[in-house]
Design an enzyme around this catalytic site. Structure first.
Site, short mmCIF file in Angstrom:
data_model
loop_
_atom_site.label_atom_id
_atom_site.label_comp_id
_atom_site.label_asym_id
_atom_site.label_seq_id
_atom_site.Cartn_x
_atom_site.Cartn_y
_atom_site.Cartn_z
N LYS A 83 47.87 46.34 41.02
CA LYS A 83 48.01 44.96 41.11
C LYS A 83 49.13 44.55 42.00
O LYS A 83 50.16 45.04 41.74
CB LYS A 83 47.79 44.23 39.75
CG LYS A 83 47.34 42.75 39.98
CD LYS A 83 45.67 42.87 40.07
CE LYS A 83 45.05 41.46 40.27
NZ LYS A 83 43.74 41.47 40.19
N GLY A 183 32.75 26.87 33.61
CA GLY A 183 33.30 27.30 35.16
C GLY A 183 32.26 27.30 36.19
O GLY A 183 31.53 28.56 35.99
N GLY A 185 32.91 27.76 39.36
CA GLY A 185 33.36 28.20 40.60
C GLY A 185 32.67 29.26 41.25
O GLY A 185 31.39 29.45 41.11
N1 LIG Z 1 36.10 35.96 41.95
C1 LIG Z 1 35.89 37.20 41.26
O1 LIG Z 1 35.15 38.19 41.83
C2 LIG Z 1 36.13 37.74 39.79
C3 LIG Z 1 36.13 39.02 39.44
C4 LIG Z 1 36.56 39.41 38.18
C5 LIG Z 1 37.03 38.19 37.20
N2 LIG Z 1 36.98 36.93 37.75
C6 LIG Z 1 37.36 35.94 36.80
O2 LIG Z 1 36.44 35.02 36.75
C7 LIG Z 1 36.96 33.76 36.59
C8 LIG Z 1 36.40 32.62 37.59
O3 LIG Z 1 36.71 33.19 38.80
P1 LIG Z 1 36.39 32.44 40.22
O4 LIG Z 1 36.56 33.27 41.32
O5 LIG Z 1 35.01 31.85 39.84
O6 LIG Z 1 37.32 31.33 39.94
P2 LIG Z 1 37.41 29.68 40.66
O7 LIG Z 1 38.61 29.36 40.91
O8 LIG Z 1 36.74 29.80 42.06
O9 LIG Z 1 36.50 29.03 39.66
C9 LIG Z 1 36.98 28.65 38.32
C10 LIG Z 1 36.30 27.32 38.04
O10 LIG Z 1 36.75 27.02 36.61
C11 LIG Z 1 36.76 25.75 36.55
N3 LIG Z 1 37.81 25.48 35.52
C12 LIG Z 1 39.28 26.03 35.49
N4 LIG Z 1 39.79 25.49 34.21
C13 LIG Z 1 38.85 24.90 33.49
C14 LIG Z 1 38.83 24.51 31.94
N5 LIG Z 1 39.77 24.63 31.33
N6 LIG Z 1 37.73 23.78 31.87
C15 LIG Z 1 36.65 23.90 32.62
N7 LIG Z 1 36.60 24.51 33.82
C16 LIG Z 1 37.69 25.06 34.29
C17 LIG Z 1 37.56 25.27 37.90
O11 LIG Z 1 37.43 23.83 38.12
C18 LIG Z 1 36.86 26.20 38.80
O12 LIG Z 1 35.57 25.41 39.06
C19 LIG Z 1 38.62 33.98 36.61
O13 LIG Z 1 38.89 34.05 35.17
C20 LIG Z 1 38.58 35.23 37.21
O14 LIG Z 1 39.80 35.83 37.08
C21 LIG Z 1 36.55 36.71 39.06
#
Ligand SMILES: NC(=O)c1ccc[n+]([C@@H]2O[C@H](COP(=O)([O-])OP(=O)(O)OC[C@H]3O[C@@H](n4cnc5c(N)ncnc54)[C@H](O)[C@@H]3O)[C@@H](O)[C@H]2O)c1
Length: 360
Positions: A83, A183, A185
């Site tokens: 990482k 979430g 996102g």
């Molecule tokens: N993007 C990937 O391919 C990937 C891969 C493995 C793990 N993850 C994990 O999955 C999770 C989401 O990733 P992502 O890429 O969609 O991130 P992102 O930042 O696009 O989305 C996260 C969403 O969660 C919301 N959020 C944050 N805190 C919050 C809270 N306390 N209550 C409600 N909503 C909240 C944000 O407003 C956002 O819309 C993260 O933990 C990330 O580490 C992502």
């Protein structure tokens, strides 16, 4: 190379290598932690965010590299866990130029490791950042689709989480099931779209009110994160931040099954015992959210990214998870079962025989 003024070069017994440097261009601390290599290679994204101290940034890189080892091994990927972290100043905004300089400093550090660490997109970095670093070092994965790469890993992560959800529900079908998501996102939004298209009934929450438009479009019930957590759904899917499954929160959980994308969902390992004791089936996060990693590694390993083949590899998450549930047994601790499975697969990968390994 262009990174000067090396502060420390830590190597400890648990990690193959940890490098922390002060970037000569940006003046920011850039770190790479290599937990282990397989065939001489580790992979993990580059996280860019503010940290209170350099020590915090290094600790985060190490923690994340460690979990990458387990994620890759459980997915049968013959690659080790690493990482990268770029530590932004805690209390001042960063200019576009200094951010670019920091990416350049980080890419120099990656290049100096000569392929022992391959970087990719993570929290705070984008596909464009990956493409930029790719102009400085070739040890980069997750190039834009227009460049023949796998692009944004989120759709693959969302696919993998949906596979995990199916594997965790009795009957394996989401049609007519009630699923609560926190979430919406990159991953949670794509997951909600997939589940709605397959006939699931959704309750959703996001801290960003702008996400309500998606909820409305999908006919989902929009609630607070707390309400989503407590909703009497068939399954709860944490797709925002990690650390939400503490003993106190688990006692308030409304659903009997948890499967989501968030990394490090448990407040600590003992929460897995708490979930088991309460009869909650938990899909270990490092298995459920491996889809993006599977895609990035597929790109790295092949000259031409093969989307269909990658989607089939992502589907394997279901078989892995069912194996974890079989080993844990009814009411068993799925974290222990998943960790043991990952350790077995890591040992197999060391001997070049990882199940489902993406061919080099
Ligand atoms: N993007 C990937 O391919 C990937 C891969 C493995 C793990 N993850 C994990 O999955 C999770 C989401 O990733 P992502 O890429 O969609 O991130 P992102 O930042 O696009 O989305 C996260 C969403 O969660 C919301 N959020 C944050 N805190 C919050 C809270 N306390 N209550 C409600 N909503 C909240 C944000 O407003 C956002 O819309 C993260 O933990 C990330 O580490 C992502």
């Amino acid at each position: 190379m262009g990174v000067a003024a090396v502060k420390t070069d830590l190597v400890d017994e648990e990690f193959e290598e940890v490098r922390e440097q002060r970037g000569s261009r940006s003046g920011l601390t850039v770190t790479v932690a290599i937990h282990r290599t397989v065939g001489g290679v580790s992979l993990g994204g580059c996280r860019m965010r503010p940290y209170a101290s350099d020590a915090d940034a290094v600790a985060d890189a190490k923690r994340l590299a460690h979990s990458m080892t387990f994620k890759a091994a459980a997915a049968g990927l013959a690659i080790g866990g690493g990482k990268g972290v770029i530590a932004l100043p805690a209390d001042e905004p960063i200019s576009f130029e200094r951010r670019r300089d920091a990416l350049h400093d980080f890419a120099d550090l990656v290049e100096s490791l000569r392929g022992r660490y391959v970087t990719a997109q993570d929290v705070g970095t984008s596909e464009e950042d990956v493409a930029y670093m790719g102009t400085i070092t070739r040890h980069v994965a997750g190039h834009p689709i227009a460049q023949g790469g796998s692009g944004d890993p989120s759709p693959y992560t969302a696919h993998g989480v949906e596979v995990a959800i199916r594997a965790s529900l009795p009957g394996g079908d989401v049609n007519g099931r009630h699923i609560a998501i926190v979430g919406l996102g990159h991953v949670g939004g794509a997951l909600a779209e997939r589940l709605a298209a397959d006939g699931a009934r959704l309750t959703v929450a996001d801290a960003d009110p702008g996400k309500r438009a998606l909820a409305d479009r999908l006919g989902a019930r929009w609630v607070s994160a707390e309400d989503a957590f407590e909703t009497d759904a068939d399954l709860f899917s944490p797709c925002a931040l990690g650390g939400t499954l503490s003993a106190e929160m688990i006692s308030r959980l409304g659903a009997p099954v948890v499967a989501g994308a968030a990394n490090n969902q448990l407040s600590d390992d003992s929460a897995a015992g708490e979930l088991a004791q309460r009869g909650v089936l938990w899909a270990p996060d490092f298995i459920a959210n491996a889809g993006g990693l599977i895609a990035v590694v597929a790109e790295y390993r092949s000259r031409r990214f093969d989307r269909d083949r990658t989607e089939r590899a992502v589907e394997e998450i279901g078989a892995t998870l069912k194996e974890v549930y079989r080993r844990a047994g009814p009411g068993g601790n799925t974290l222990l079962a998943a960790t043991a499975l990952a350790a077995e697969r890591a040992a197999a990968a060391d001997h070049g025989a990882g199940p489902g390994a993406v061919a080099a």
